[in-house]
Design a protein around this motif. Structure first.
Motif, mmCIF file in Angstrom:
data_model
loop_
_atom_site.group_PDB
_atom_site.id
_atom_site.type_symbol
_atom_site.label_atom_id
_atom_site.label_comp_id
_atom_site.label_asym_id
_atom_site.label_seq_id
_atom_site.Cartn_x
_atom_site.Cartn_y
_atom_site.Cartn_z
ATOM 1 N N ARG A 132 0.861 -1.194 0.000
ATOM 2 C CA ARG A 132 0.000 0.000 0.000
ATOM 3 C C ARG A 132 0.890 1.234 0.000
ATOM 4 O O ARG A 132 1.981 1.218 0.578
ATOM 5 C CB ARG A 132 -0.887 0.001 1.249
ATOM 6 N N PRO A 133 0.399 2.320 -0.630
ATOM 7 C CA PRO A 133 1.240 3.521 -0.777
ATOM 8 C C PRO A 133 1.669 4.127 0.565
ATOM 9 O O PRO A 133 2.745 4.711 0.660
ATOM 10 C CB PRO A 133 0.351 4.504 -1.537
ATOM 11 N N GLY A 134 0.846 3.966 1.606
ATOM 12 C CA GLY A 134 1.123 4.690 2.840
ATOM 13 C C GLY A 134 2.070 3.990 3.805
ATOM 14 O O GLY A 134 2.378 4.522 4.872
ATOM 15 N N GLU A 135 2.564 2.812 3.470
ATOM 16 C CA GLU A 135 3.416 2.079 4.410
ATOM 17 C C GLU A 135 4.673 2.870 4.756
ATOM 18 O O GLU A 135 5.203 3.601 3.927
ATOM 19 C CB GLU A 135 3.804 0.711 3.819
ATOM 20 N N GLU A 136 5.146 2.677 6.006
ATOM 21 C CA GLU A 136 6.301 3.443 6.461
ATOM 22 C C GLU A 136 7.585 2.927 5.814
ATOM 23 O O GLU A 136 7.747 1.714 5.635
ATOM 24 C CB GLU A 136 6.402 3.301 7.985
ATOM 25 N N LEU A 137 8.482 3.853 5.472
ATOM 26 C CA LEU A 137 9.760 3.455 4.873
ATOM 27 C C LEU A 137 10.697 2.971 5.977
ATOM 28 O O LEU A 137 10.871 3.639 7.000
ATOM 29 C CB LEU A 137 10.384 4.652 4.138
ATOM 30 N N SER A 138 11.291 1.810 5.771
ATOM 31 C CA SER A 138 12.203 1.243 6.767
ATOM 32 C C SER A 138 13.431 2.141 6.936
ATOM 33 O O SER A 138 13.963 2.678 5.955
ATOM 34 C CB SER A 138 12.625 -0.153 6.304
ATOM 35 N N LEU A 145 16.538 6.121 -3.962
ATOM 36 C CA LEU A 145 15.915 4.806 -4.078
ATOM 37 C C LEU A 145 15.357 4.632 -5.487
ATOM 38 O O LEU A 145 15.111 5.611 -6.186
ATOM 39 C CB LEU A 145 14.778 4.689 -3.052
ATOM 40 N N VAL A 146 15.161 3.375 -5.859
ATOM 41 C CA VAL A 146 14.544 3.082 -7.156
ATOM 42 C C VAL A 146 13.229 2.355 -6.885
ATOM 43 O O VAL A 146 13.188 1.428 -6.078
ATOM 44 C CB VAL A 146 15.466 2.194 -8.022
ATOM 45 N N VAL A 147 12.155 2.818 -7.536
ATOM 46 C CA VAL A 147 10.820 2.235 -7.325
ATOM 47 C C VAL A 147 10.415 1.471 -8.587
ATOM 48 O O VAL A 147 10.428 2.032 -9.682
ATOM 49 C CB VAL A 147 9.782 3.346 -7.054
ATOM 50 N N LYS A 148 10.053 0.190 -8.419
ATOM 51 C CA LYS A 148 9.695 -0.627 -9.590
ATOM 52 C C LYS A 148 8.469 -1.475 -9.274
ATOM 53 O O LYS A 148 8.230 -1.793 -8.108
ATOM 54 C CB LYS A 148 10.845 -1.589 -9.941
ATOM 55 N N PRO A 149 7.735 -1.893 -10.281
ATOM 56 C CA PRO A 149 6.706 -2.889 -10.026
ATOM 57 C C PRO A 149 7.405 -4.173 -9.568
ATOM 58 O O PRO A 149 8.497 -4.495 -10.045
ATOM 59 C CB PRO A 149 6.038 -3.106 -11.390
ATOM 60 N N LEU A 150 6.785 -4.917 -8.638
ATOM 61 C CA LEU A 150 7.428 -6.119 -8.089
ATOM 62 C C LEU A 150 7.573 -7.221 -9.137
ATOM 63 O O LEU A 150 8.543 -7.975 -9.111
ATOM 64 C CB LEU A 150 6.577 -6.626 -6.909
ATOM 65 N N LEU A 163 13.668 6.910 -10.193
ATOM 66 C CA LEU A 163 14.782 7.189 -9.282
ATOM 67 C C LEU A 163 14.335 8.351 -8.401
ATOM 68 O O LEU A 163 14.105 9.455 -8.900
ATOM 69 C CB LEU A 163 16.026 7.559 -10.094
ATOM 70 N N VAL A 164 14.166 8.081 -7.105
ATOM 71 C CA VAL A 164 13.606 9.116 -6.228
ATOM 72 C C VAL A 164 14.605 9.512 -5.146
ATOM 73 O O VAL A 164 15.329 8.676 -4.612
ATOM 74 C CB VAL A 164 12.261 8.654 -5.592
ATOM 75 N N LYS A 165 14.596 10.826 -4.837
ATOM 76 C CA LYS A 165 15.620 11.335 -3.907
ATOM 77 C C LYS A 165 15.019 11.819 -2.605
ATOM 78 O O LYS A 165 15.741 12.191 -1.691
ATOM 79 C CB LYS A 165 16.396 12.461 -4.589
ATOM 80 N N GLN A 173 5.721 7.952 -6.592
ATOM 81 C CA GLN A 173 6.086 6.861 -7.494
ATOM 82 C C GLN A 173 5.493 5.522 -7.026
ATOM 83 O O GLN A 173 5.016 4.735 -7.839
ATOM 84 C CB GLN A 173 7.620 6.797 -7.571
ATOM 85 N N VAL A 174 5.512 5.296 -5.714
ATOM 86 C CA VAL A 174 4.954 4.043 -5.172
ATOM 87 C C VAL A 174 3.454 3.986 -5.481
ATOM 88 O O VAL A 174 2.943 2.957 -5.946
ATOM 89 C CB VAL A 174 5.223 3.932 -3.645
ATOM 90 N N SER A 175 2.743 5.090 -5.281
ATOM 91 C CA SER A 175 1.299 5.108 -5.555
ATOM 92 C C SER A 175 1.040 4.841 -7.027
ATOM 93 O O SER A 175 0.143 4.075 -7.389
ATOM 94 C CB SER A 175 0.669 6.463 -5.232
ATOM 95 N N TRP A 176 1.840 5.469 -7.885
ATOM 96 C CA TRP A 176 1.657 5.295 -9.337
ATOM 97 C C TRP A 176 1.843 3.825 -9.737
ATOM 98 O O TRP A 176 1.033 3.267 -10.477
ATOM 99 C CB TRP A 176 2.641 6.195 -10.083
#
Ligand SMILES: Nc1ncnc2c1ncn2[C@@H]1O[C@H](COP(=O)(O)OP(=O)(O)O)[C@@H](O)[C@H]1O
Ligand SMILES: [Mg+2]
Length: 350
Positions: A132-138, A145-150, A163-165, A173-176
Motif C-alpha cells: 500500500r502507498p502509505g506504508e512506512e519506509l524502513s 531509491l529506485v521504485v519498480k513494479p514487483l 529514481l527518487v531522492k 512513485q509508489v502510488s503510481w
C-alpha cells in the motif's frame, strides 16, 4: 526422423483499452522475433509448430505433442505467468527449453529473487516491498531509491521518475506503480555504479557470454541514470538507435572475473537452465550486486533493436541462428535427445 519443435510465445498487441498503461505488452514478442526463431530452428533441420500461448495453449500442446518446445512465452497474466507454459508441458511430459516453473516464478518476483540470493551470499540491493502507498519506509533504506513494479520486466513501470531522492517523490512513485500496474512496488537502494548484463548458456558448467555494459552516461541529458522504459523503447528505436551498449565491456580483468563468478553462482543457485541473463550494477564501493535475473531473456533478432542477449552472442561470434540452435541443443542434451537434431553445425557450445 524430423525433430518436431513447438514454439510457444505471446504476441505484442496494440494497447487499445484506455485503462491499460502504454507499456502493458512490453514483455511480449513481435511477430518478427517469433518468425526469426522459427526460421533458425528450420535451418537446424526442425519442423516448427507455432503455438500462441493463449488460453487454448494446453489443448494445442496436447494435440500436437511436439518432441520438444522452444519456449519464449512470457505468460498471459498472473504473478506466476512465466511458469504457466512450462507447468503445462511438465504435466504433459513434453520437454522444453529454459528454466522450470519454480525458477521462472521466483525470478519474476524481484523481492523473492533478492531473498534467495542473499540467503546464498550473493550481493543484491537492500529493498522493501510496498503493498500500500502509505506504508512506512524502513530506516534501513537510504535515499536515493529506485521504485519498480514487483512483478514485471522489460523496464515496465520504470521511468526516469523511478529514481527518487526524497520522501515526496517516493510516495508519488509508489502510488503510481501500485495503481497503474495493480501490484506491489519494490523499493531498492540505488546502486550508483556501472551497469552490466551477463548472458549465460548451458547447464552444469554454463558458458558466460561477453559482458555487456549499459553506458548510462550516453542517455539524453537530464535523464536519470537508469535503464528505464524510455531508454529501452522510446529513446532507442531501430530507426534512430541510441548506442548505449559496450560489448565486451571495457573492464579490468579482476572485475570481469568477479562479475562472471557472481553470474555463474546466481545461475546455479536459482537452478537456471539452458539460457539466462543477469543484470548487475556496482554499488558505491564498486561491488557488483545482482539487480534481477532473466531466465526468459529477450531474443530480438535485429541488431539495431539492442536486445542484450543477442548482442552478447554476436560479440562471441554467434549468428542469430546459431544462438537459437545452441539454446535448443542445451535443452536436447539435458533430456538426452541430442541424437534427433540435424542442425549440429549451428551449435556453438557443445
Ligand atoms: N537498485 C537499483 N539501483 C540502480 N539502478 C537500478 C536498480 N534497480 C533497477 N535499476 C535500473 O533500472 C533498470 C531496470 O530494472 P530491472 O530491475 O532490471 O527491471 P526489468 O525487469 O524491468 O529489466 C536497470 O537496468 C537499472 O538501470
Ligand atoms: Mg532488467
Amino acid at each position: 526422423m524430423t525433430l518436431r519443435v513447438g514454439l510457444t510465445y505471446n504476441l505484442k498487441r496494440k494497447v487499445e483499452d484506455d485503462g491499460l498503461p502504454e507499456d502493458f505488452y512490453a514483455e511480449f514478442d513481435d511477430e518478427s522475433t517469433v518468425n526469426a526463431i522459427a526460421s533458425a530452428l528450420r535451418k537446424g533441420g526442425c519442423r516448427v509448430i507455432k503455438i500462441e500461448a493463449d488460453e487454448d495453449a494446453y489443448a494445442k500442446l496436447r494435440r500436437y505433442r511436439p518432441d520438444i518446445v522452444f519456449n519464449i512465452a512470457e505468460g498471459l497474466r498472473g504473478e506466476s505467468r512465466e511458469s504457466h507454459i512450462p507447468a503445462m508441458l511438465e504435466m504433459l511430459g513434453i520437454p522444453y527449453t529454459g528454466s522450470n516453473p519454480a525458477t521462472l516464478a521466483i525470478c519474476l518476483d524481484k523481492a523473492m529473487t533478492h531473498k534467495v540470493l542473499s540467503a546464498c551470499g550473493i550481493p543484491s540491493p537492500k529493498f522493501q516491498v510496498f503493498k500500500r502507498p502509505g506504508e512506512e519506509l524502513s530506516g534501513e533504506l537510504n535515499f536515493p531509491l529506485v521504485v519498480k513494479p514487483l512483478l514485471e520486466g522489460s523496464s515496465k513501470g520504470i521511468r526516469s521518475s523511478s529514481l527518487v531522492k526524497d520522501e515526496e517523490s517516493l510516495r508519488r512513485q509508489v502510488s503510481w506503480v501500485i495503481k497503474t500496474y495493480r501490484q506491489p512496488a519494490i523499493v531498492e537502494e540505488f546502486m550508483p555504479g556501472r551497469e552490466f548484463t551477463v548472458g549465460l548458456i548451458g547447464n552444469e558448467e554454463p558458458v558466460v557470454l561477453p559482458i555487456v555494459e549499459i553506458c548510462l552516461e550516453r542517455l539524453p541529458s537530464g535523464a536519470s541514470p537508469i535503464y528505464s522504459y524510455e531508454a529501452k523503447w522510446v529513446w532507442d528505436t531501430p530507426e534512430n538507435p541510441l548506442e548505449i551498449f559496450e560489448c565486451p565491456a571495457k573492464i579490468p580483468g579482476d572485475l570481469k572475473r568477479e562479475i562472471e563468478e557472481i553470474a555463474i553462482k546466481t545461475f546455479k543457485v536459482l537452478n537456471c537452465r539452458d539460457v539466462c541473463r543477469i543484470d548487475m550494477r556496482l554499488d558505491s564501493e564498486g561491488v557488483p550486486r545482482v539487480l534481477e535475473v532473466n531466465p526468459l531473456p529477450g531474443l530480438i533478432p535485429d541488431p539495431k533493436a539492442h536486445s542484450c542477449l543477442p548482442e552478447a552472442a554476436r560479440a562471441a561470434g554467434f549468428t542469430y541462428d546459431e544462438l537459437i540452435c545452441t539454446i535448443l541443443w542445451q535443452a536436447l542434451k539435458r533430456y538426452g535427445l541430442q541424437g534427433l537434431f540435424k542442425g549440429k553445425h549451428l551449435v556453438k557450445i557443445p
